[in-house]
Write a protein that holds these residues in place. Structure first.
Motif, PDB file in Angstrom:
ATOM      1  N   GLU A 102      24.477 -12.613 -14.874  1.00 44.53           N
ATOM      2  CA  GLU A 102      25.213 -11.459 -14.381  1.00 44.53           C
ATOM      3  C   GLU A 102      25.482 -10.466 -15.509  1.00 44.53           C
ATOM      4  O   GLU A 102      25.505  -9.244 -15.287  1.00 44.53           O
ATOM      5  N   GLY A 103      25.687 -10.979 -16.723  1.00 45.18           N
ATOM      6  CA  GLY A 103      25.835 -10.084 -17.864  1.00 45.18           C
ATOM      7  C   GLY A 103      24.573  -9.254 -18.076  1.00 45.18           C
ATOM      8  O   GLY A 103      24.635  -8.034 -18.256  1.00 45.18           O
ATOM      9  N   MET A 104      23.404  -9.900 -18.025  1.00 45.37           N
ATOM     10  CA  MET A 104      22.149  -9.177 -18.184  1.00 45.37           C
ATOM     11  C   MET A 104      21.908  -8.214 -17.030  1.00 45.37           C
ATOM     12  O   MET A 104      21.392  -7.103 -17.228  1.00 45.37           O
ATOM     13  N   ALA A 105      22.296  -8.615 -15.822  1.00 46.91           N
ATOM     14  CA  ALA A 105      22.137  -7.714 -14.670  1.00 46.91           C
ATOM     15  C   ALA A 105      22.925  -6.426 -14.900  1.00 46.91           C
ATOM     16  O   ALA A 105      22.438  -5.320 -14.611  1.00 46.91           O
ATOM     17  N   ILE A 149      25.764  -6.273  -7.697  1.00 40.87           N
ATOM     18  CA  ILE A 149      25.398  -6.066  -9.093  1.00 40.87           C
ATOM     19  C   ILE A 149      24.058  -6.728  -9.398  1.00 40.87           C
ATOM     20  O   ILE A 149      23.183  -6.152 -10.068  1.00 40.87           O
ATOM     21  N   ALA A 150      23.871  -7.946  -8.917  1.00 44.38           N
ATOM     22  CA  ALA A 150      22.627  -8.675  -9.168  1.00 44.38           C
ATOM     23  C   ALA A 150      21.433  -7.974  -8.525  1.00 44.38           C
ATOM     24  O   ALA A 150      20.395  -7.768  -9.163  1.00 44.38           O
ATOM     25  N   ARG A 151      21.583  -7.590  -7.270  1.00 45.64           N
ATOM     26  CA  ARG A 151      20.469  -6.959  -6.565  1.00 45.64           C
ATOM     27  C   ARG A 151      20.126  -5.586  -7.139  1.00 45.64           C
ATOM     28  O   ARG A 151      18.950  -5.169  -7.140  1.00 45.64           O
ATOM     29  N   ALA A 152      21.132  -4.879  -7.645  1.00 44.98           N
ATOM     30  CA  ALA A 152      20.906  -3.532  -8.167  1.00 44.98           C
ATOM     31  C   ALA A 152      20.031  -3.525  -9.414  1.00 44.98           C
ATOM     32  O   ALA A 152      19.384  -2.516  -9.719  1.00 44.98           O
ATOM     33  N   CYS A 153      19.972  -4.654 -10.139  1.00 42.70           N
ATOM     34  CA  CYS A 153      19.207  -4.663 -11.388  1.00 42.70           C
ATOM     35  C   CYS A 153      17.708  -4.593 -11.144  1.00 42.70           C
ATOM     36  O   CYS A 153      16.949  -4.192 -12.030  1.00 42.70           O
ATOM     37  N   ALA A 206      28.954  -2.943 -20.552  1.00 48.82           N
ATOM     38  CA  ALA A 206      28.892  -3.477 -19.192  1.00 48.82           C
ATOM     39  C   ALA A 206      28.616  -4.971 -19.210  1.00 48.82           C
ATOM     40  O   ALA A 206      29.246  -5.753 -18.488  1.00 48.82           O
ATOM     41  N   GLU A 207      27.675  -5.392 -20.070  1.00 49.49           N
ATOM     42  CA  GLU A 207      27.348  -6.814 -20.183  1.00 49.49           C
ATOM     43  C   GLU A 207      28.539  -7.601 -20.714  1.00 49.49           C
ATOM     44  O   GLU A 207      28.883  -8.670 -20.195  1.00 49.49           O
TER      45      GLU A 207
END
Length: 233
Positions: A102-105, A149-153, A206-207
């Protein structure tokens, strides 16, 4: 233990396993686990569920098999099926996974999301604020910030890991870590800060904010797991 009596009898339509009835039973049991009406460690009784839903054991067995597949129900030979129990080792591993992915996303989101997409996500968060209220039960998942958040990456592998079968197990731990009123209110503020960093196009911030957010959730969960201490994550 049976699912709460509020579930209505499922109509008998089509053949048994693999039919819409099985899908409906799967979703009903899944919702009961999410909402805590089937708490961790509780027995999942096929016969009782079949009677409650007004069906034979075939579609119930199929639904339970699917829930075993996504690790929400455990079963060993000659032992009754049970809802997965929260334990320190699994929690630590899942929160470590969340911190990394999630941090990377968030890092990717800050670099790749369009202004319109970011503004839309901010608007959704603001509209969902009542779900974080002390008066609203649950985990605020009507709008699932972490899934969005995950899908947006746009990274298919990150999305598959966080939003595929593992998502259901992650959500159980997230529900327990966010069930305390004070934590729910803090979570909204932390989500807002993460989005501000994304909007400012600051991927490192953000991360970092997301990793800190997940770490606080882990600390909150371990504070409420009997006899467990927060591992070093």
């Amino acid at each position: 233990m049976t699912v709460d009596a509020q579930f209505e009898t499922i109509e008998a339509t089509g053949s048994e396993a693999g039919t819409p009835r099985s899908d409906m039973i799967y979703q009903a049991i899944l919702d009961a686990i999410y909402q805590g009406r089937l708490p961790p460690g509780s027995v999942v009784n096929e016969a009782a569920l079949a009677l409650e839903f007004g069906v034979s054991r075939g579609p119930v067995r199929e639904a339970i098999r699917r829930l075993q597949g996504i690790q929400l129900i455990t079963r060993e030979p000659y032992i009754k099926s049970r809802v997965v129990t929260l334990d320190a080792t699994t929690a630590r591993e899942l929160f470590e996974l969340r911190m990394a992915l999630e941090g990377m996303a968030c890092n990717i989101d800050a670099r790749r999301m369009s202004d319109a997409e970011i503004d839309g996500l901010i608007s959704e968060l603001e509209r969902s604020r009542h779900n974080y209220s002390a008066d609203v039960p649950g985990d605020g998942s009507v709008f699932d910030f972490h899934e969005r958040i995950a899908r947006a990456c746009g990274n298919a592998r990150i999305i598959n890991l966080l939003c595929g079968d593992l998502y259901h197990l992650l959500r159980i731990y997230r529900r327990h870590s966010g069930a305390i009123i004070e934590r729910k209110e803090e979570a909204y503020d932390e989500h807002w800060q993460i989005l501000r960093a994304i909007k400012a196009r600051d991927p490192q911030l953000a991360e970092s904010l997301m990793r800190s957010h997940v770490r606080r959730a882990a600390r909150n969960l371990f504070d409420h797991l009997d006899g467990e201490n927060l591992p070093d994550i």
